[in-house]
Enzyme design. Structure first.
Site, PDB file in Angstrom:
ATOM      1  N   GLY A 597       0.792  -1.218   0.000  1.00  0.00           N
ATOM      2  CA  GLY A 597       0.000   0.000   0.000  1.00  0.00           C
ATOM      3  C   GLY A 597       0.821   1.262   0.000  1.00  0.00           C
ATOM      4  N   GLU A 598       2.114   1.166  -0.222  1.00  0.00           N
ATOM      5  CA  GLU A 598       2.970   2.343  -0.238  1.00  0.00           C
ATOM      6  C   GLU A 598       3.541   2.528  -1.629  1.00  0.00           C
ATOM      7  OE1 GLU A 598       5.895   1.915   2.739  1.00  0.00           O
ATOM      8  OE2 GLU A 598       4.470   1.835   4.398  1.00  0.00           O
ATOM      9  N   ALA A 599       3.566   3.780  -2.064  1.00  0.00           N
ATOM     10  CA  ALA A 599       3.958   4.089  -3.435  1.00  0.00           C
ATOM     11  C   ALA A 599       5.375   3.613  -3.747  1.00  0.00           C
ATOM     12  CB  ALA A 599       3.833   5.584  -3.693  1.00  0.00           C
ATOM     13  N   ILE A 602       5.528  -0.161  -4.251  1.00  0.00           N
ATOM     14  CA  ILE A 602       4.936  -0.535  -5.536  1.00  0.00           C
ATOM     15  C   ILE A 602       5.876  -0.168  -6.671  1.00  0.00           C
ATOM     16  CG2 ILE A 602       3.021  -0.070  -7.110  1.00  0.00           C
ATOM     17  CD1 ILE A 602       1.228   0.307  -4.717  1.00  0.00           C
TER      18      ILE A 602
END
Length: 1665
Positions: A597-599, A602
């Site tokens: 869930g963290e940019a 990803i």
């Protein structure tokens, strides 16, 4: 004791008041109560009788019931005296205990009698007692309800209580009465209904209207309010009980079949009115609804009947039928009935005509109570059918009359009631609202005749209404979108806009101006509320949709993040994407993992995926960056196409545009993008955690899809203003179609669609903007300015969210314009407020400034300029007082601080597209600042600052940002001012070092892009100081971040490559030292194509002319790079395989080798001998050492693109002499190069054999040049190639070689000699002769050798050729010639060229005649003679002839080398081809040397000089030709061994094959025999004929000279015949004999000697022994 003690004391007090025999009945009643309370016996039978009497009493009339009850009570009292009863005392002692039967009568009888006394003290005591009885729930009944409990008794009590008040009543008594009545109405047991309830209300009305005591008035009014509230609560409770299906109290069920007696009375008046309204309806039922203007006209004319008809038409027409609704008592609960009864009564009172002040007050009070009632009901009541019917039937008409009343107070209450109806009841009152809205709101605001207070009341109401977003949307849908209804929303906003812009041309200090200002501010407030409501509604609708889909808890999300990232990274390395299409690969990838869930996590995973996919599918994309960007594009497309929240949808062209870049090679193919788009749109990519509905909702809970929201990406904006307009129009038409489908049915619609905000804003946006702008221009009122700023903020936000670009730009630019930063002299406090609003907008809603950042950032730049420049700051608010000016400057300085900085800090909150536009806009502002004088760097500094802020963004977004930054820093780095350039370059260094902290995977190139501006600046800037600074920056980056650099090495080496061209030696030294350091220390980190950049950099340094040391050292470093590459130490080498058959473990790739080889090839042409020699040596050493690992394809590339270009300057030169333009290194380099080339070809013949035609083409192309040195070098190399590598040649190679020699022999024949040559230029003739002789001497005419004779014999025979010449000078002995023969032809040629570049050999005519051989290395001519020779001028034609003659001789040498060393390897056809080539050469030379030609030329020259001839070519060719023919026909092989019957086929076992080859050999021998005999006969015949002429013409000196010239040819033939096969000689003796006999008389001793040898060898064997 609850009420018992209090009543005893009250009764005692009343008895005292009754002393003196007053009120005897009261005294008796009190005594009876007291006596009854003292008895302890239980009168059960009496109680039962009383109860029976009570229960059995007939409810026919109230009087009968009361009489029966009284009689029963008196009987009970009489019995009580006898038996006594303690039940009264017990009941009163317990709160909540109900008095029944006789006890009830016993208690109430004294109170009723007390009420009749009218004695204030007695009344107050009795009222207190009654209050306590009701308050403590001792009384239970339903007064006013038919069939209810204790109805007559309690009605009587209530009537008596109400009758206690008259004109003489004291205030205390009145308050006590009100207290009792309120308690009775509020009691849950003493339930007042119907007429008694109305009686209580009438009493309260009377007190409010007629009492002179303010306290009593206030109390009565409060009591009325409480009674109304109580009724409403009871109605709500009954509705809840009814909806839940539970049965209520017993009295509720009984009330369902009962009806108050007052119902007919309550409805009588209404029924009278109904007939009138029904008639009106009949008259208007066929007409359409009244327009706004018609309603206003009716109201202005006071036409109440017309208004009622219009209202009735709008309210009571549904499905085209007239319906009449009343109170359906059978379907109501008692609570609903009571509430509606009160409501109807109030409405009826509100409809009364205003005859006097009392009536006016009555109406006002009723309207006030109605407003309170409507405001107090809960939401369920607003849906109650009965209540809504009452509103329609009663309240609507009361409100209608109030709305046209001349009383300001009544109109104010009408406004309040309408606001409640609009806010809470609009869904049920669509028609009524359509009438009241124009009457109450629009008419009041538009009309100038209306008093100010009335307008203000309307504006206050609108202020409340405009704060309800859903209400505004509902009004717009149901009226503006309904073609049969007026545009209420648009008319309202337009009217408010006009009022807000209205000005008053009167004394500014007058009351009218104050009132006008108040109205303007109020209307402006309403307009601002409209915009805010639209903003809030849009935001709430979007959030509600998103929240409804996001059901995952925070704990689950955190856990998934941790597990997903770990599992994905670990498993990615094991995934295989080979052969997969891109969309299939990413589909499988996302299906198998849970993304974190963290940019940043990803982003890391997407980079890994791109790297993995490119590694498994090499060649599909130029680099991994393309796959990386495409992966994100696919994610965004998936979110856009399959998420209903996201709007608008992405088109195929939008998807292609997301992946497009300027360089076509740097983006994916269009066909691939279109294919991916079709697949994704057709089938959604479902991730691992989207398999269940809840997880799907969780992942897509973001603003534009889960991943898109997390990554802070922005979908492309592709809808233009035209598209937005058409979309809005489509929404309006869709809504209008819904209303048209309903026909005449008046249905109220409510919607939650976000898209509706767009048409609403389109309808009112421009009037709103005009209002805010006009107010800002003209207004000086601070509240107005503040409201305008709030409106601008809301307008900017909502227009951005809805994609209304034109209106959004207008709102924002208007706000920017009002800052007046462009004209500081004209600034005022309102302009400072506008600037503050603009900066606040940047802080709170930066995303809404998309597409307009340029204007905003210009303001910030100008603000900094004003505050930092004292001269400009001193002009702010010029013309104002000093205090105001100082305050304004101070405010500007405060805004230039943190608020302005926050604009840049908040850039991290912007989505991807917006942040790119932000950077782009800031770069544009910086460009303008740099153009100023002096140049400003404020925006340039901010660029560096926000770059640090945004560096944590995913790399795809940062790459787009950097593409903007890089161009701007390049422009800044090219600025004329040096300090600007230095700052820009230093900023680049800082940003580069910061970004290099991020790790980069294989095949990515973003590091190179980060450092690319250094390359561009280095290539374009000429300043030595700046170039040195750039190199220093790169050096610092290397020293601090060398371990992190991957693709960045490309730019590093490009900078150093540019530095290699510099003229400043110190810069070159510094750059080269760092290149050397990188190669020695960090070469293992130079990956992929960066290695080639390193090689190119070294080559560039090697070509630098400033330092030979650096050049030689660069070549040495190239060798180090080659070693590292060959050892497989260069990473990323395994991604580009050499060949499918090559060892897979080999890391060395041809992709990396070529730049190094090509660079070394270029260096071989360097004019510095040390450099070119070193390069040549390294090049060929490298190829010889590593060539075994090269593929055949690569060898072809090496020959064509590396080796052959070395000789381009020779191969493609014109006919001019190359020697005259070159130094000594030319000869040495080219001889050495050709030798190395031929050796290399021979070493790698197996891999490069197919290059033989090209190699031969090179050599023979050079051989066709006019320069004798070039010809000698090339053909010498050809001979060397044959001698060294001929043993490897295949049959096809020999065919190619021989065809090439044949073609060269034909094209180089000096046919020009056969033309008519001018012999006038004797000097040219001499030059040709000498050059031809010299070059002829370079190829020795080899002696004939027979396989059957040893070397010694050969020496003897050859030695006999040396006979005295006519001049008496002896020819060189054959021993010298034999020594020369021991060297190969190629070695002799190469040796001669190295010994003497311009070999000249001058021999006497005798030497020419005798055909003596030249020494292997003739002595060098004296310098003077050589100089004279060089300076001789010759025509191009003679140069061509001479060159061709030399070429012919050298070709003969090449053929001689073949026949000596490889004759046995050749096939029959190849041998025949050689014979034909030789014969053609001999034939041409013999024809030119013929008797007639010689005689003709001898007449043209002096007697002391020999004629021009080709005897050297003829003698050499004859020697070789005879050698071949004799070898073929002698019966011996090349080694002197006896040939078998079938030569060369000893190992052939197959009989048919043996016969075939045997026949071929015999055929070859026959051809050779025929050629040999024919050739010998021709030579001997010519010699004998010449001898005969010589005998006849003994005095002819010319014939003698000709014969003397041809002696060597004849001698060669005669010597050759000595070794002729005896059988052949014997068979053809008859042919030879005549010519031989003629030669016996020859005067030339050489011929006679050779002839004697022939006789000794051949004829002796024929003689008998």
């Amino acid at each position: 004791m609850a009420a018992a003690g209090f009543m005893n004391r009250a009764f005692e007090s009343m008895l005292k008041e009754c002393s003196g025999k007053k009120y005897p009945d009261l005294q008796k009643a009190i005594e009876a109560y007291r006596d009854g309370a003292k008895e302890v016996k239980q009168p059960s039978e009496t109680n039962q009788a009383a109860s029976s009497a009570r229960d059995g009493s007939s409810p026919d009339t109230e009087g009968e019931a009361a009489k029966t009850t009284i009689e029963a009570a008196m009987e009970a009292e009489h019995v009580g005296r006898k038996v006594g009863s303690g039940s009264v005392a017990t009941t009163l002692a317990n709160a909540g205990s109900t008095l029944e039967g006789a006890d009830l009568e016993l208690v109430l009888n004294p109170l009723r009698l007390a009420f009749e006394t009218k004695n204030s003290k007695i009344l107050e005591s009795a009222l207190d007692c009654l209050h306590k009885l009701i308050a403590y729930d001792h009384l239970e009944g339903d007064p006013g309800l038919e069939g209810g409990k204790n109805v007559p008794l309690f009605i009587d009590v209530l009537n008596r209580v109400c009758g206690c008040i008259d004109n003489s009543s004291s205030d205390s008594t009145i308050l006590q009465v009100l207290k009792v009545l309120l308690t009775a109405v509020a009691s849950t047991k003493f339930r007042v209904h119907g007429e008694p309830l109305l009686g209580v209300i009438r009493l309260c009305y009377h007190m409010v209207l007629n009492s002179k005591s303010p306290i009593n008035q206030a109390t009565s009014k409060a009591m009325l309010t409480q009674i109304v509230s109580i009724m409403v609560r009871r109605m709500e409770n009954d509705q809840v009980l009814t909806s839940s299906g539970s049965s209520g109290h017993t009295e509720t069920s009984s009330a369902e079949n009962s009806s108050p007696k007052t119902e007919e009375t309550a409805l009588s008046d209404k029924n009278e009115n109904w007939a009138t309204l029904g008639c009106a309806l009949n008259q208007t039922k066929d007409t359409s609804l009244a327009s706004v203007e018609e309603l206003c006209n009716l109201a202005g004319g006071g036409d109440i009947k017309g208004l009622e008809a219009a209202l009735d038409k709008a309210a009571h027409t549904e499905d085209g039928k007239k319906i009449i609704r009343g109170l359906d008592l059978e379907s109501m609960s008692i609570g609903q009935h009571d509430a509606l009864l009160v409501f109807q009564s109030l409405c009826k009172i509100g409809m009364k005509e205003e005859n006097d002040d009392l009536m006016t007050k009555t109406r006002i009070l009723s309207l006030e109570l109605l407003q309170g009632l409507l405001e107090g009901v809960n939401h369920s009541v607003t849906k109650n059918f009965h209540f809504i019917d009452s509103v329609k039937a009663y309240l609507s008409y009361a409100l209608l009359r109030a709305s046209v009343s001349q009383s300001p107070v009544i109109f104010q209450y009408a406004t309040g009631i309408f606001s409640v109806l609009l806010l809470r009841f609009r869904e049920s009152l669509k028609g009524e609202i359509g009438v009241f809205f124009p009457l109450i709101i629009l008419r009041s605001l538009d009309g100038s005749e209306f008093p100010v207070n009335q307008k203000i009341s309307v504006l206050w109401m609108l202020d409340k209404v405009c704060k309800d977003p859903q209400m505004l949307v509902d009004v717009y849908i149901n009226y503006d979108c309904d073609l049969q209804a007026p545009n209420l929303f648009e008319r309202m906003v337009t009217t408010l806009s006009k009022i807000a812009q209205r000005t008053q041309n009167t004394d500014p200090n007058s009351v009218a101006v104050s009132q006008t200002t108040s109205i303007n501010v109020s209307s402006l407030q309403c307009l601002v509320n409209v915009l805010k409501s639209l903003v809030d509604w849009e935001k709430s609708r979007r959030e509600s949709k998103e929240n409804s889909r996001n059901s995952q808890s925070l704990a689950e999300a955190v856990q998934i993040k941790k597990e997903a990232h770990k599992s994905t990274v670990e498993a990615l390395d094991s995934m295989k994407f080979s052969g997969m299409k891109f969309d299939t690969a990413i589909r499988e990838f996302l299906k198998g993992f849970q993304l974190p869930g963290e940019a940043q996590n990803i982003d890391c995973i997407m980079e890994k995926f791109a790297e993995r996919y490119c590694a498994d599918n090499p060649g599909l994309f130029k680099n991994a960056d393309i796959a990386y960007v495409l992966a994100y594009s696919v994610i965004m497309l998936n979110a856009n196409a399959h998420d209903p929240v996201v709007w608008p949808k992405m088109s195929k062209s939008d998807f292609a545009r997301m992946n497009a870049v300027n360089d076509a090679e740097e983006c994916a193919p269009t066909e691939l993008l279109e294919e991916i788009y079709d697949h994704i749109v057709k089938e959604e990519i479902k991730m691992n955690d989207e398999m269940t509905r809840s997880n799907r909702q969780k992942l897509k809970g973001g603003e534009r899809g889960g991943l898109v929201s997390i990554l802070n990406l922005a979908l492309p904006k592709q809808i233009s203003s035209t598209d937005t307009k058409s979309k809005s129009e489509a929404n309006i038409k869709q809504t209008q179609a819904i209303f048209q489908d309903q026909g005449t049915k008046r249905v109220f619609y409510t919607s939650q669609r976000i898209e509706l905000v767009g048409p609403m804003l389109k309808a009112v946006g421009w009037p709103l903007l005009a209002t805010f702008s006009v107010t800002m221009e003209k207004g000086k009122n601070k509240p107005q300015v503040v409201l305008c700023m709030e409106g601008f903020k809301a307008g900017v936000h909502i227009t951005h969210v809805l994609g209304m670009d034109t209106m959004h730009y207008a709102f924002l630019t208007s706000l920017v314009r009002f800052t007046f930063l462009h004209a500081p002299k004209e600034m005022r406090s309102k302009n400072v407020e506008a600037l503050q609003t603009l900066l606040a907008l940047c802080d709170t809603d930066p995303e809404s400034l998309q597409d307009t950042w340029n204007a905003v950032l210009e303001c910030v730049s100008q603000l900094e300029y004003i505050t930092s420049t004292p001269a400009i700051a001193a002009t702010v608010m010029l013309g104002s007082d000093q205090i105001s000016r100082d305050a304004a400057v101070q405010s500007l300085k405060e805004l230039a601080g943190k608020p302005a900085d926050q604009v840049f800090v908040n850039s991290v909150k912007l989505p991807s597209d917006s942040v790119v536009e932000f950077f782009n806009a800031l770069c544009g502002v910086s460009v303008e600042e740099l153009k100023q004088t002096p140049a400003r760097v404020f925006s340039l500094e901010k660029l560096v600052e926000i770059s640090y802020y945004n560096m944590a963004r995913i790399r795809m977004v940062w790459a787009r940002i950097w593409s903007v930054l890089a161009n701007h820093f390049i422009a800044a780095g090219s600025h004329p001012e040096e300090k600007i350039v230095i700052y820009a370059i230093d900023s680049l260094r800082q940003l580069g070092m910061k970004y290099l902290e991020h790790a980069e995977l294989k095949n990515f190139t973003f590091q190179s892009d980060i450092l690319k501006p250094f390359v561009v600046l280095m290539q374009n800037i000429r300043s030595e100081k700046i170039r040195s600074l750039i190199v220093d920056c790169i050096v610092k980056i290397i020293k601090s971040k060398s371990r992190s650099i991957k693709s960045g090495w490309h730019s590093v080496f490009m900078v150093f490559t540019a530095a290699a061209d510099d003229e400043l030696e110190s810069l070159i030294e510094t750059a080269f030292e760092n290149v050397e350091h990188v190669i020695l220390e960090h070469l293992d980190q130079v990956v992929g194509d960066c290695f080639m950049d390193c090689v190119n950099c070294l080559i560039k340094f090697a070509k630098n002319k400033s330092s030979r040391r650096i050049s030689l050292k660069a070549i040495a470093l190239l060798r180090i790079c080659e070693d590292r590459l060959a050892e497989g130490l260069i990473p990323n080498g395994d991604l580009k395989p050499i060949d499918v058959h090559v060892d897979a473990t080999l890391n060395v790739t041809e992709h990396h080798w070529f730049p190094m080889l090509a660079g070394l090839s270029d260096l071989t042409s360097d004019p510095r001998s040390e450099v070119n020699s070193c390069a040549l040596e390294v090049l060929f050493d490298l190829l010889n050492e590593r060539g075994s690992k090269f593929s055949s394809t690569f060898w072809e590339s090496i020959f064509h693109r590396v080796l052959f270009p070395i000789f381009d300057h020779v191969r493609h030169a014109g006919n001019e002499s190359l020697i005259s333009t070159k130094d000594e290194w030319f000869c040495e380099t080219n001889i050495h190069s050709l030798q190395l080339l031929c050796n290399l070809f021979n070493n790698f013949y197996k891999k490069a054999c197919f290059m033989l035609p090209s190699l031969l083409s090179l050599l023979l192309d050079c051989a066709k040049k006019t320069d004798q040195l070039v010809v000698s070098i090339s053909l010498g190399a050809l001979v060397h190639l044959i001698e060294v590598g001929g043993h490897q040649f295949s049959e096809s190679d020999w065919d190619t070689l021989l065809k090439s020699i044949r073609d060269a022999s034909y094209t180089t024949q000096p046919l020009e000699l056969l033309n008519a040559l001018g012999f006038e230029n004797k000097k040219n003739l001499g030059v040709v002769i000498r050059d031809s002789e010299v070059n002829a001497g370079e190829v020795d005419s080899q002696p004939l050798a027979s396989p059957s004779i040893g070397a010694d014999s050969i020496g003897e025979v050859d030695g006999s050729a040396g006979v005295p010449s006519p001049s008496g000078r002896a020819q060189k002995s054959f021993e010298a010639e034999s020594l020369q023969r021991n060297q190969s032809i190629g070695q002799k040629i190469m040796g001669n060229m190295m010994d003497n570049r311009f070999l000249r050999s001058f021999t006497s005519r005798k030497a020419l005649a005798l055909g003596a051989s030249l020494p292997s290395s003739p002595p060098k001519l004296p310098d003077a003679m050589e100089s004279d020779t060089r300076n001789e001028e010759e025509s191009p034609l003679w140069g061509t002839i001479r060159s061709k003659c030399i070429t012919q001789l050298l070709l003969l040498g090449a053929i001689d080398a073949i026949q000596k060393k490889y004759w046995s390897k050749l096939k029959a056809q190849q041998k025949i081809m050689i014979m034909d080539i030789l014969f053609s050469l001999i034939e041409f030379a013999a024809s030119y040397n013929s008797y007639s030609n010689l005689m003709m030329r001898m007449h043209k020259i002096p007697a002391e000089r020999p004629p021009l001839n080709l005897f050297r070519q003829e003698i050499t060719g004859t020697s070789i030709y005879l050698d071949i023919l004799l070898k073929t026909t002698s019966g011996f092989d090349a080694n002197g061994e006896q040939k078998p019957k079938s030569i060369g086929f000893q190992d052939i076992d197959n009989k048919s094959s043996f016969i075939k080859h045997s026949n071929a050999a015999e055929k070859l021998e026959g051809i050779a025999e025929e050629k040999l005999v024919s050739f010998c006969e021709q030579i001997l015949r010519e010699a004998s004929d010449l001898q005969s002429n010589n005998v006849v013409e003994t005095t002819n000196l010319s014939v003698h000279r000709v014969l003397e010239l041809r002696v060597p040819v004849v001698v060669k033939v005669l010597k050759g015949m000595c070794y002729m096969n005896d059988q052949i000689f014997k068979r053809h003796l008859c042919d030879f004999y005549p010519t031989l006999i003629k030669l016996v008389c020859c005067k030339q001793m050489d011929i006679r000697g050779a002839l004697g040898d022939l006789f000794m060898v051949q004829l002796k064997a024929l003689l008998p022994s």
